[in-house]
Scaffold this motif. Structure first.
Motif, PDB file in Angstrom:
ATOM      1  N   TRP A   1       0.820  -1.215   0.000  1.00 33.68           N
ATOM      2  CA  TRP A   1       0.000   0.000   0.000  1.00 33.68           C
ATOM      3  C   TRP A   1       0.849   1.258   0.000  1.00 33.68           C
ATOM      4  O   TRP A   1       0.510   2.257  -0.613  1.00 33.68           O
TER       5      TRP A   1
ATOM      6  N   LEU B   1       0.481   3.940  -2.937  1.00 30.82           N
ATOM      7  CA  LEU B   1       0.182   5.367  -2.752  1.00 30.82           C
ATOM      8  C   LEU B   1       1.196   6.228  -3.487  1.00 30.82           C
ATOM      9  O   LEU B   1       0.873   7.292  -4.003  1.00 30.82           O
TER      10      LEU B   1
ATOM     11  N   ALA C   1       0.065   8.107  -7.019  1.00 27.49           N
ATOM     12  CA  ALA C   1      -0.165   9.356  -6.294  1.00 27.49           C
ATOM     13  C   ALA C   1      -1.134  10.272  -7.041  1.00 27.49           C
ATOM     14  O   ALA C   1      -1.960  10.948  -6.429  1.00 27.49           O
ATOM     15  N   ASP C   2      -1.048  10.274  -8.380  1.00 25.66           N
ATOM     16  CA  ASP C   2      -1.926  11.161  -9.153  1.00 25.66           C
ATOM     17  C   ASP C   2      -3.270  10.524  -9.472  1.00 25.66           C
ATOM     18  O   ASP C   2      -4.154  11.167 -10.041  1.00 25.66           O
ATOM     19  N   HIS C   3      -3.430   9.241  -9.169  1.00 28.49           N
ATOM     20  CA  HIS C   3      -4.665   8.531  -9.520  1.00 28.49           C
ATOM     21  C   HIS C   3      -5.155   7.675  -8.358  1.00 28.49           C
ATOM     22  O   HIS C   3      -5.171   6.444  -8.460  1.00 28.49           O
ATOM     23  N   PRO C   4      -5.532   8.300  -7.244  1.00 33.53           N
ATOM     24  CA  PRO C   4      -5.930   7.502  -6.070  1.00 33.53           C
ATOM     25  C   PRO C   4      -7.116   6.579  -6.361  1.00 33.53           C
ATOM     26  O   PRO C   4      -7.214   5.498  -5.781  1.00 33.53           O
TER      27      PRO C   4
ATOM     28  N   LEU D   1      -5.989   3.253  -7.542  1.00 34.54           N
ATOM     29  CA  LEU D   1      -5.475   2.414  -6.454  1.00 34.54           C
ATOM     30  C   LEU D   1      -6.625   1.819  -5.648  1.00 34.54           C
ATOM     31  O   LEU D   1      -6.601   0.634  -5.298  1.00 34.54           O
ATOM     32  N   ALA D   2      -7.637   2.627  -5.360  1.00 30.33           N
ATOM     33  CA  ALA D   2      -8.786   2.118  -4.607  1.00 30.33           C
ATOM     34  C   ALA D   2      -9.446   0.986  -5.377  1.00 30.33           C
ATOM     35  O   ALA D   2      -9.799  -0.060  -4.805  1.00 30.33           O
TER      36      ALA D   2
END
Ligand code: ZN
Length: 550
Positions: A30, A34, A38-41, A44-45
């Motif tokens: 994780w 992150l 970083a630019d596309h949270p 990641l979710a």
């Protein structure tokens, strides 16, 4: 009175377990996620949800009586062990790492079992595993269970597939750019590594070893030498080129070698990033590109070629073993003797090698190659690698628990190991130099480098494709007695002028054969690091060979 055991349905148990594994035992994954997303949270979710659904589906597929609990418990324990090493040392667990652990000695493995590790294992592995053991799992009748499980798995995989398709370009590029992301995912990475290791496990397999270089004979220089030609090859451990002052490091880690007229090669890359890969590879005639453990085990190596050429070969080990390289030559494992002058707890300081070398030299009557295998800078317990007198860079980290040390303290301890290796190599040279009745030379090369906190990474054994150069750039140092340089035609000034030429472990096989002046079809002068600096034999040497028929 008996307490009623809490009960849970099989699918809720599987869902909770999957959530625990994906979201609790994956700190490194994780953290990296992150950073990389970083630019596309949102990506990641979605990735987290997709991974949860896939793991949930996999566990649901085995959620039948007698199977689901052992599988969940195994995943939890594997994740707990792996997450500790991944989170605290920044290492990735792959097949090579498992092989290293399986092949290291008990004393070395003991250093990795720290109080921090045991606490982590208890909290994140044993405790949840005990909870799973304790609960009573409610299972539906078999065919109804099958229908329920299918009804849970199909939509889960459908959503996971939809997420994959929706964000495919993002995932594909990020996974490719940052291979370490998925390589740190628990329990996927360690389970895949264990399976791959199992497939490659060769403890029971007998190898038929094909002969190599059986045509080797002494060349004119070796034949004409009036004294036994004795080369000591020192195989280093975990020494990285960047921390040698001979290569420009700003700390004076090589005071003794600097005073001995050695040639230090500055651009040498290793075959692997671990002992188990590098050591077999560097002695084989397979290049890094063509190397595999199986191939290397199936054919003789350069030590055998030297033997075919009439040279005595001996292997003296102070490391964890020779990885089958020395299977056919006399082999001595020094830590087994536990000499109290050098050893404690099953490990010995490397001066045990030079002490032994002194004794070996007394028994030499003919051309000989002696391999000294160092314990060198093996971590994480750098502070155990050198006697107290070599703690020149202080304060030094004096625990295997890197979290308890500042990065500078870890580097200090590591630099002290290099300072001690400098001393051991200088001693080796001094002992050889004292034997004026031999033509002597020393060649030192390390097996791989080490990460010391650059980008949060420590230790070694990263997959080669994205290993930093700190893990793959190794020191290589040569020294020749005047007799050796003269009789064997080595131009040391020429070598010093070529010290920045790019070299690698691929060169060692041919360099050793060339150094000893053997003639064989398997020798390739193009890969002999010293060939450009070797003078042609004199007419006298050639005629002596013709006359003596040695
Ligand atoms: Zn190593």
């Amino acid at each position: 009175m008996r307490l009623a055991r809490p009960a849970i349905g099989s699918l809720p148990l599987v869902a909770l377990s999957a959530a625990y594994l994906v979201f609790v035992t994956n700190g490194t994954f994780w953290r990296k996620g992150l950073l990389y997303f970083a630019d596309h949270p949102l990506h990641l979710a979605a990735l987290g949800l997709g991974l949860f659904l896939i793991l949930f589906s996999a566990l649901a597929a085995v959620s039948v009586r007698y199977l689901v609990k052992p599988v969940v418990i195994a995943f939890v324990l594997v994740s707990a062990v792996a997450s500790y090493y991944v989170d605290s040392y920044g290492i990735l667990i792959d097949r090579t790492m498992i092989a290293n652990v399986a092949q290291t000695t008990g004393a070395e493995a003991g250093h990795l079992v720290t109080a921090g590790f045991l606490t982590h294992l208890a909290l994140f592995g044993l405790l949840p595993a005990a909870l799973v053991m304790l609960v009573r799992v409610r299972h539906r009748p078999f065919w109804r269970k099958v229908r329920w499980n299918v009804a849970a798995i199909v939509p889960s995989l459908g959503v996971a597939l939809a997420i994959t398709l929706a964000f495919y370009p993002s995932y594909a590029s990020t996974f490719r750019m940052h291979r370490d992301l998925m390589a740190s995912l628990n329990p996927l990475a360690p389970v895949v590594a264990l399976v791959k290791y199992g497939q490659h496990w060769d403890g029971e397999r007998t190898y038929v070893v094909a002969p190599l270089g059986t045509d080797a004979v002494a060349g004119p220089r070796l034949a004409a030498a009036r004294k036994p030609v004795v080369t000591v090859l020192v195989v280093g451990e975990t020494a990285r080129a960047q921390n040698f002052s001979l290569n420009g490091y700003d700390r004076d880690t090589n005071p003794e070698l600097a005073a001995r007229g050695v040639v230090s090669f500055t651009d040498v890359s290793s075959c692997g990033t671990s002992t188990a890969v590098s050591v077999p590879c560097m002695f084989s005639n397979l290049t890094r590109a063509g190397h595999s453990d199986e191939k290397a085990r199936s054919v003789e190596n350069v030590l055998d070629v030297l033997g075919h050429g009439g040279i005595d070969v001996r292997w003296i080990d102070n490391d964890t073993g020779a990885y089958h390289v020395a299977d056919r030559v006399p082999y001595t494992f020094l830590p087994g003797g536990g000499d109290p002058r050098f050893c404690e707890g099953g490990e010995c300081h490397d001066e045990i090698l030079t002490d032994r070398l002194e004794a070996e030299l007394k028994t030499i009557t003919k051309d000989t190659v002696i391999v000294l295998h160092q314990l060198g800078s093996h971590g994480p317990t750098y502070y155990l690698r050198y006697p107290a007198g070599f703690e020149r860079f202080a304060p030094a980290c004096r625990t295997a628990e890197f979290a308890d040390c500042k990065r500078e303290e870890i580097i200090n301890a590591y630099d002290n190991t290099i300072l001690y290796t400098d001393h051991v190599l200088a001693q080796t040279i001094d002992r050889l130099k004292a034997r004026t009745d031999f033509d002597t030379a020393m060649l030192y090369v390390s097996d791989h480098g080490e990460s010391l906190g650059e980008n949060g990474i420590y230790l070694h054994a990263m997959p080669y494709v994205f290993a930093p150069t700190t893990q793959t750039r190794v020191p290589m140092i040569a020294w020749f007695s005047d007799g050796f340089a003269g009789d064997m035609g080595v131009d040391t000034a020429c070598l010093a002028g070529r010290r920045d030429a790019p070299l690698s472990h691929d060169n060692l096989f041919h360099t050793l054969i060339g150094l000893q002046d053997l003639r064989t079809k398997v020798y390739d002068a193009g890969l002999d690091a010293f060939a450009p600096c070797r003078a042609a034999p004199t007419p006298a040497q050639v005629s002596e060979l013709a006359g003596a028929g040695r």
